[in-house]
Design a protein around this motif. Structure first.
Motif: not given
Length: 514
Positions: A286-292, A396-400, A483-485, A490-495
């Protein structure tokens, strides 16, 4: 026809370029139809960020302008007029009908068929002085002050009372109360209108590169650091705290040479579970979005770091601390919160790492003993020092994301990641030389990742790996926990891969590359 009407009619007919409504009206028309920028962009053959630029003040040209004007005119025509009402005369006193003040005995303006007369154009001949006329260029409504597309009795007005009501609701309590202000030291000043620096930059880059998405993205990523500094300065206007950009630094934060590291340990994880139970295990990375981006919300020292000795910890301050870490006895199921460190003995850690260790040693967790604090370099701190900056990037990220705007997504990611990685070490942001902040923000990202692994473990998932700022591997039904997204929380599947004896084939090795 009075002088102003004659000028409006003349301007409507002059020139060869299609008239466009003001930027705020363009956005209002799109939103009123429930359309996203991405949908409009696809229809016009441009990027969603280009539409964002048009809604921020830029104008298209040539055939694109004609298409956009055609869309906006169609949007105006598609919006339904307000239904005509015929209340009793006694109930009409003081009310607004179709945007017009009505007194007892008056009727709401209507066309020949009894419907509201809101479809006249500058070329139409009005039946009376009270017939509405469509304006070539919207002007402020006499009732609510927001742009209106029609004029009645010589005054710009909304023909639909609901539009006036929506405008008043949207104006906010601060506007209704008067002039909004913001603090500046001991005084206050009027709040300057917030411009969309990110949207403007994306629109300008796309225009400069004739809509070439790859070229515009590359150009924006190259200038991410100076643009992030410009956004930070913009967000710091009216800020409660002044940033000390070049404070005195203790030797532990100074690099002996350009290639050497300083003495502060960030607790970066690089952990793999030593052994898994027998059987077949289906693992999801799992990949954590926007960690920094999330880590920008951390306790940052406001001023110059000051030295203190002894075991005390003041939660109102933040900085770096020399500690003897506690023993960690859970390496078989959870990563060490100190990260991938093998050397024993005292070490300098950041505020997020210390706070994580103190938390895990509390009765609520009971996972280790408290760390022993020997000395510290700290300053008064707050979590909100970069909050406006973080929120501007997050929004800005959420709008994009909602509009499928990958140009803005890549631009925003480059802004926050490079901002953190190069505080004071880039030619473009030397004015913000805060290596202590860099260490603290990065450590906060590592601490956030550790808490993700703990949540997975406590919810019955098996944690297999944890590494970097944003990646952890688990087995089990992780969707019931996270939650996925692609959103920040949210997190997304990396592998995905399989470990163990697979009855349907040979065991699958972990082919994931760090």
């Amino acid at each position: 026809m009075n002088g102003f009407e004659a000028i409006d009619a003349l301007l409507a007919q002059a020139g060869h370029e299609d008239e466009l409504p003001p930027p705020e009206r363009r956005r209002a028309l799109r939103e009123a139809l429930g359309l996203s920028r991405a949908q409009v962009a696809r229809a016009l053959g441009v990027a969603a960020s280009t539409v964002a630029g048009w809604e921020s003040g830029r104008d298209p040209g040539g055939e694109t302008r004609a298409k956009y004007a055609y869309f906006l005119r169609g949007a105006e025509d598609k919006l339904p007029p307000a239904p005509a009402e015929s209340p009793a005369p006694a109930a009409t006193a003081g009310r607004i009908a179709d945007g017009v003040p009505v007194t007892p005995g008056d009727a709401a303006p209507a066309g020949p068929d009894g419907a509201p007369a809101d479809t006249a154009t500058p070329g139409d001949t009005p039946d009376s002085a009270d017939s509405p006329r469509r304006l070539a260029v919207p002007r402020p409504c006499v009732l609510c002050g927001r742009d209106a597309g029609h004029e009645l009795a010589g005054f710009p007005q909304h023909l639909d009372p609901a539009e006036c009501a929506a405008a008043v609701r949207g104006s906010g309590a601060a506007e209704r109360a008067g002039v909004p202000v913001e603090p500046v030291g001991r005084r206050v000043r009027p709040v300057a209108e917030r411009s969309d620096l990110i949207g403007e930059a994306v629109a300008a880059a796309l225009a400069e590169h004739s809509g070439d998405v790859e070229a515009a993205t590359a150009a924006l990523v190259r200038r991410a650091i100076p643009d992030a500094m410009r956004l930070l300065d913009h967000c710091r206007k009216g800020g409660r705290y002044d940033i000390v950009a070049h404070p005195w630094l203790p030797d532990i934060l100074r690099k002996p040479t350009a290639r050497d590291a300083d003495q502060v340990w960030e607790a970066r994880p690089k952990w793999t579970r030593p052994a898994l139970p027998a059987g077949t295990h289906h693992v999801t990375a799992l990949d954590v979005n926007g960690a920094y981006l999330s880590a920008l919300k951390t306790h940052l020292p406001i001023g110059q770091l000051e030295h203190s000795a002894g075991p005390g910890h003041d939660r109102r301050r933040a900085g770096v601390h020399l500690i003897t870490p506690p023993a960690w006895h859970h390496e078989d199921v959870l990563p060490n919160p100190l990260g991938a460190r093998d050397e024993p003995g005292p070490l300098w850690v950041t505020e997020p790492t210390l706070r994580l260790l103190l938390r895990l040693s509390s009765p609520a967790y009971g996972l280790c003993d408290p760390p022993e604090i020997h000395e510290s370099f700290t300053s008064g701190a707050t979590e909100n020092l970069l909050e406006k900056f973080r929120v501007a990037l997050k929004d800005a990220r959420e709008r994009a994301l909602a509009e499928g705007d990958e140009v803005t997504m890549e631009y925003v990611k480059a802004m926050y990641s490079k901002f953190v990685a190069t505080m004071g070490e880039s030619n473009y942001n030397r004015e913000l030389y805060r290596p202590d902040w860099m260490h603290l923000i990065r450590s906060q990202a590592f601490a956030n990742l550790w808490m993700k692994t703990y949540k997975a473990h406590s919810e019955g998932l098996m944690v297999v790996r944890a590494m970097g700022t944003d990646e952890f591997h688990v087995t089990g039904d992780w969707r019931r926990v996270f939650p996925e997204g692609r959103g920040v929380f949210e997190v997304k599947v990396k592998d995905t891969y399989t470990i163990g004896d697979d009855p349907h084939g040979p065991a699958a090795a972990d082919g994931h590359d760090d």
